[in-house]
Design a protein around this motif. Structure first.
Motif, PDB file in Angstrom:
ATOM      1  N   PRO A   1      13.007  43.575  39.391  1.00 18.54           N
ATOM      2  CA  PRO A   1      13.598  43.722  40.799  1.00 18.54           C
ATOM      3  C   PRO A   1      12.550  44.363  41.671  1.00 18.54           C
ATOM      4  O   PRO A   1      12.569  44.283  42.890  1.00 18.54           O
ATOM      5  N   GLU A   2      11.616  45.161  41.397  1.00 18.69           N
ATOM      6  CA  GLU A   2      10.563  46.016  42.109  1.00 18.69           C
ATOM      7  C   GLU A   2       9.305  45.105  42.355  1.00 18.69           C
ATOM      8  O   GLU A   2       8.279  45.512  43.181  1.00 18.69           O
ATOM      9  N   SER A   3       9.097  44.260  41.597  1.00 22.11           N
ATOM     10  CA  SER A   3       7.752  43.348  41.750  1.00 22.11           C
ATOM     11  C   SER A   3       7.703  42.573  43.022  1.00 22.11           C
ATOM     12  O   SER A   3       8.674  42.137  43.598  1.00 22.11           O
ATOM     13  N   GLU A   4       6.355  42.661  43.504  1.00 24.51           N
ATOM     14  CA  GLU A   4       6.065  41.905  44.754  1.00 24.51           C
ATOM     15  C   GLU A   4       6.309  40.321  44.473  1.00 24.51           C
ATOM     16  O   GLU A   4       6.850  39.433  45.234  1.00 24.51           O
ATOM     17  N   ASP A   5       5.958  39.906  43.375  1.00 21.02           N
ATOM     18  CA  ASP A   5       5.919  38.293  43.003  1.00 21.02           C
ATOM     19  C   ASP A   5       5.574  38.101  41.482  1.00 21.02           C
ATOM     20  O   ASP A   5       5.250  39.189  40.794  1.00 21.02           O
ATOM     21  N   LYS A   6       5.638  36.945  41.147  1.00 16.95           N
ATOM     22  CA  LYS A   6       5.334  36.488  39.610  1.00 16.95           C
ATOM     23  C   LYS A   6       3.991  37.078  39.300  1.00 16.95           C
ATOM     24  O   LYS A   6       3.539  37.363  38.064  1.00 16.95           O
TER      25      LYS A   6
ATOM     26  N   GLU B   1       3.577  40.767  38.621  1.00 14.18           N
ATOM     27  CA  GLU B   1       4.529  40.804  37.411  1.00 14.18           C
ATOM     28  C   GLU B   1       3.687  40.653  36.341  1.00 14.18           C
ATOM     29  O   GLU B   1       3.530  41.309  35.261  1.00 14.18           O
ATOM     30  N   ILE B   2       2.949  39.553  36.345  1.00 11.54           N
ATOM     31  CA  ILE B   2       1.715  39.124  35.083  1.00 11.54           C
ATOM     32  C   ILE B   2       0.953  40.162  34.777  1.00 11.54           C
ATOM     33  O   ILE B   2       0.524  40.649  33.698  1.00 11.54           O
ATOM     34  N   LYS B   3       0.341  40.542  35.947  1.00 14.32           N
ATOM     35  CA  LYS B   3      -0.642  41.506  36.126  1.00 14.32           C
ATOM     36  C   LYS B   3      -0.239  42.918  35.340  1.00 14.32           C
ATOM     37  O   LYS B   3      -1.067  43.456  34.811  1.00 14.32           O
ATOM     38  N   HIS B   4       0.819  43.383  35.900  1.00 10.59           N
ATOM     39  CA  HIS B   4       1.391  44.541  35.469  1.00 10.59           C
ATOM     40  C   HIS B   4       1.800  44.477  33.964  1.00 10.59           C
ATOM     41  O   HIS B   4       1.476  45.526  33.003  1.00 10.59           O
ATOM     42  N   LEU B   5       2.282  43.165  33.503  1.00  8.94           N
ATOM     43  CA  LEU B   5       2.243  43.019  32.099  1.00  8.94           C
ATOM     44  C   LEU B   5       1.090  43.118  31.079  1.00  8.94           C
ATOM     45  O   LEU B   5       1.014  43.582  30.240  1.00  8.94           O
ATOM     46  N   LYS B   6       0.170  42.635  31.734  1.00 11.64           N
ATOM     47  CA  LYS B   6      -1.228  42.444  31.041  1.00 11.64           C
ATOM     48  C   LYS B   6      -1.990  43.626  31.079  1.00 11.64           C
ATOM     49  O   LYS B   6      -2.130  44.125  30.113  1.00 11.64           O
ATOM     50  N   ALA B   7      -1.476  44.670  31.928  1.00 12.15           N
ATOM     51  CA  ALA B   7      -1.896  46.099  31.984  1.00 12.15           C
ATOM     52  C   ALA B   7      -1.372  46.848  30.794  1.00 12.15           C
ATOM     53  O   ALA B   7      -1.877  47.681  30.224  1.00 12.15           O
ATOM     54  N   LYS B   8      -0.041  46.589  30.648  1.00 12.09           N
ATOM     55  CA  LYS B   8       0.679  47.154  29.711  1.00 12.09           C
ATOM     56  C   LYS B   8       0.238  46.757  28.236  1.00 12.09           C
ATOM     57  O   LYS B   8       0.277  47.549  27.527  1.00 12.09           O
ATOM     58  N   VAL B   9       0.060  45.459  28.141  1.00  6.52           N
ATOM     59  CA  VAL B   9      -0.404  44.919  26.835  1.00  6.52           C
ATOM     60  C   VAL B   9      -2.037  45.596  26.626  1.00  6.52           C
ATOM     61  O   VAL B   9      -2.096  46.151  25.501  1.00  6.52           O
ATOM     62  N   ASN B  10      -2.703  45.717  27.672  1.00  8.19           N
ATOM     63  CA  ASN B  10      -4.088  46.528  27.586  1.00  8.19           C
ATOM     64  C   ASN B  10      -3.981  47.830  27.047  1.00  8.19           C
ATOM     65  O   ASN B  10      -4.979  48.203  26.353  1.00  8.19           O
ATOM     66  N   ALA B  11      -2.918  48.423  27.531  1.00  2.00           N
ATOM     67  CA  ALA B  11      -2.799  49.872  27.323  1.00  2.00           C
ATOM     68  C   ALA B  11      -2.332  50.112  25.959  1.00  2.00           C
ATOM     69  O   ALA B  11      -2.601  51.163  25.197  1.00  2.00           O
ATOM     70  N   GLY B  12      -1.845  49.127  25.319  1.00  2.00           N
ATOM     71  CA  GLY B  12      -1.464  49.088  23.680  1.00  2.00           C
ATOM     72  C   GLY B  12      -0.157  48.526  23.395  1.00  2.00           C
ATOM     73  O   GLY B  12       0.218  48.666  22.173  1.00  2.00           O
ATOM     74  N   ALA B  13       0.552  48.008  24.252  1.00  2.00           N
ATOM     75  CA  ALA B  13       1.861  47.346  23.881  1.00  2.00           C
ATOM     76  C   ALA B  13       1.608  46.086  22.979  1.00  2.00           C
ATOM     77  O   ALA B  13       0.922  45.100  23.429  1.00  2.00           O
ATOM     78  N   GLU B  14       2.045  46.068  21.805  1.00  2.00           N
ATOM     79  CA  GLU B  14       1.838  45.209  20.631  1.00  2.00           C
ATOM     80  C   GLU B  14       2.905  43.944  20.409  1.00  2.00           C
ATOM     81  O   GLU B  14       2.504  42.984  20.223  1.00  2.00           O
ATOM     82  N   VAL B  15       4.214  44.349  21.242  1.00  2.00           N
ATOM     83  CA  VAL B  15       5.147  43.302  21.062  1.00  2.00           C
ATOM     84  C   VAL B  15       5.932  43.373  22.371  1.00  2.00           C
ATOM     85  O   VAL B  15       6.171  44.776  22.831  1.00  2.00           O
ATOM     86  N   LEU B  16       6.383  42.440  23.027  1.00  2.00           N
ATOM     87  CA  LEU B  16       7.235  42.391  24.248  1.00  2.00           C
ATOM     88  C   LEU B  16       8.445  41.929  24.116  1.00  2.00           C
ATOM     89  O   LEU B  16       8.845  40.846  23.692  1.00  2.00           O
ATOM     90  N   LEU B  17       9.693  42.792  24.374  1.00  2.00           N
ATOM     91  CA  LEU B  17      11.047  42.399  24.477  1.00  2.00           C
ATOM     92  C   LEU B  17      11.332  42.165  25.848  1.00  2.00           C
ATOM     93  O   LEU B  17      11.161  42.985  26.671  1.00  2.00           O
ATOM     94  N   SER B  18      11.982  40.863  25.970  1.00  2.13           N
ATOM     95  CA  SER B  18      12.394  40.463  27.346  1.00  2.13           C
ATOM     96  C   SER B  18      13.721  41.237  27.879  1.00  2.13           C
ATOM     97  O   SER B  18      14.737  41.096  26.766  1.00  2.13           O
ATOM     98  N   GLN B  19      13.865  41.416  29.184  1.00  7.44           N
ATOM     99  CA  GLN B  19      15.371  41.778  29.614  1.00  7.44           C
ATOM    100  C   GLN B  19      16.117  40.366  29.593  1.00  7.44           C
ATOM    101  O   GLN B  19      15.693  39.327  28.916  1.00  7.44           O
ATOM    102  N   LEU B  20      17.267  40.546  29.612  1.00  7.57           N
ATOM    103  CA  LEU B  20      18.504  39.519  29.477  1.00  7.57           C
ATOM    104  C   LEU B  20      17.959  38.279  30.316  1.00  7.57           C
ATOM    105  O   LEU B  20      17.596  38.719  31.445  1.00  7.57           O
ATOM    106  N   CYS B  21      18.194  37.036  29.736  1.00  5.81           N
ATOM    107  CA  CYS B  21      17.902  35.910  30.537  1.00  5.81           C
ATOM    108  C   CYS B  21      18.892  34.969  30.100  1.00  5.81           C
ATOM    109  O   CYS B  21      19.092  34.711  28.933  1.00  5.81           O
ATOM    110  N   PHE B  22      19.379  34.348  31.127  1.00  2.69           N
ATOM    111  CA  PHE B  22      20.402  33.153  30.826  1.00  2.69           C
ATOM    112  C   PHE B  22      19.691  32.048  31.097  1.00  2.69           C
ATOM    113  O   PHE B  22      20.554  30.904  30.968  1.00  2.69           O
ATOM    114  N   ASP B  23      18.668  31.627  31.442  1.00  2.95           N
ATOM    115  CA  ASP B  23      17.981  30.389  31.948  1.00  2.95           C
ATOM    116  C   ASP B  23      16.910  30.119  30.997  1.00  2.95           C
ATOM    117  O   ASP B  23      15.673  30.826  31.267  1.00  2.95           O
TER     118      ASP B  23
END
Length: 293
Positions: A156-161, A164-186
């Motif tokens: 909800p606080e992301s500027e755009d998609k 969002e991907i840039k921040h996620l990439k930074a998280k993975v580069n920091a050491g996140a090895e598995v990603l769990l998504s927030q709830l999604c209905f689509d």
């Protein structure tokens, strides 16, 4: 066992293997209610999940944190691998180190690193402004497998998609090895997000999070908080059955099952089910996908 090793083992097998099934539960609000969660845990663990994540119970310090106590019970009494949620926005480095020591001493190896929701009643500290900061700090000092959260339809606080991907990439580069998504209905939204992760060379498994619709008011609150959208089919279920508890439960479970089956026959590595501590939900889902996962 580290959750990253679980996915590596499945990827390295020469023959197709079962995809992962995992659950999320939350700790009771009162210590006296910890005993009452046994019924839920008994049912969930009978369903043979690959792991169970436990949401973060803030306050009271690491030694009195209900999340950690519940995770220890899952591992020691039910012999299922727990994933401990850990938020960081309201904690400093010394407090995070305290959590890490308690987790290590309890033999808990998996941490879902989260920023945490902003709380006007709690002072934000400057040590960790993002989950990636928490992961980078802990990875240098402690031996954990770090999981990260992701948002198929943007935080909800992301500027755009793109951001969002840039921040996620930074998280993975920091050491996140598995990603769990927030709830999604689509599912279409999830598949678009999955492709964006591939284009960004995000190699970590991206596991979709599914929450069956069984309580209209609760789901509406969750969607407002996490930014998930209502597909037309989903809207029709809510509109038709929100005043009929039993009908909404059945229709919601059918929608979740069809969504999960569509994901499983596509290119996903597992399903993460938000159980809301309702063992009936987990059992009904598992019965519906028994022969395909």
């Amino acid at each position: 066992m580290k959750i990253s090793e679980l996915y590596q083992t499945k990827q390295n097998q020469e023959t197709p293997s079962k995809k992962t099934l995992s659950f999320e539960i939350f700790p009771p609000k009162k210590d006296s209610e910890l005993k009452n969660i046994d019924k839920t845990l008994s049912v969930l663990c009978e369903l043979n999940p690959d792991y169970i994540s436990v949401t973060f119970g803030a306050g009271g310090g690491a030694n009195r944190n209900r999340t950690i106590e519940l995770a220890k019970r899952i591992k020691q009494e039910y012999h299922v691998e727990p994933v401990v949620h850990l938020t960081c926005l309201h904690y400093d480095k010394a407090e995070i180190d305290e959590f890490a020591r308690v987790l290590t001493n309890a033999g808990l190896q998996n941490v879902l690193a989260l920023r945490g929701d902003k709380n006007p009643n709690m002072r934000e500290k400057e040590s960790f402004l993002h989950a990636s900061d928490l992961i980078a700090y802990m990875k240098d000092k402690w031996d954990f497998c770090f999981l990260g959260a992701c948002y198929p339809e943007c935080h909800p606080e992301s500027e755009d998609k793109v951001c969002e991907i840039k921040h996620l990439k930074a998280k993975v580069n920091a050491g996140a090895e598995v990603l769990l998504s927030q709830l999604c209905f689509d599912n279409h939204a999830f598949f678009r997000f999955q492709e964006a992760c591939r284009i960004a060379d995000i190699q970590a498994p991206v596991i979709p999070g599914i929450m069956p619709v069984i309580n209209a008011a609760q789901i509406k609150r969750m969607i407002t908080m996490c930014g998930a959208t209502f597909p037309v089919r989903f809207q029709k279920i809510i509109q038709a059955y929100e005043s009929n508890k039993e009908a909404l439960f059945d229709a919601g479970m059918s929608y979740a099952l069809s969504q999960i089956i569509d994901l499983l026959v596509s290119d996903v590595e597992g399903i993460h089910l938000y159980t809301m501590n309702n063992p009936l939900v987990a059992r009904r889902i598992c019965e519906g996908i028994r022969n395909i996962i």
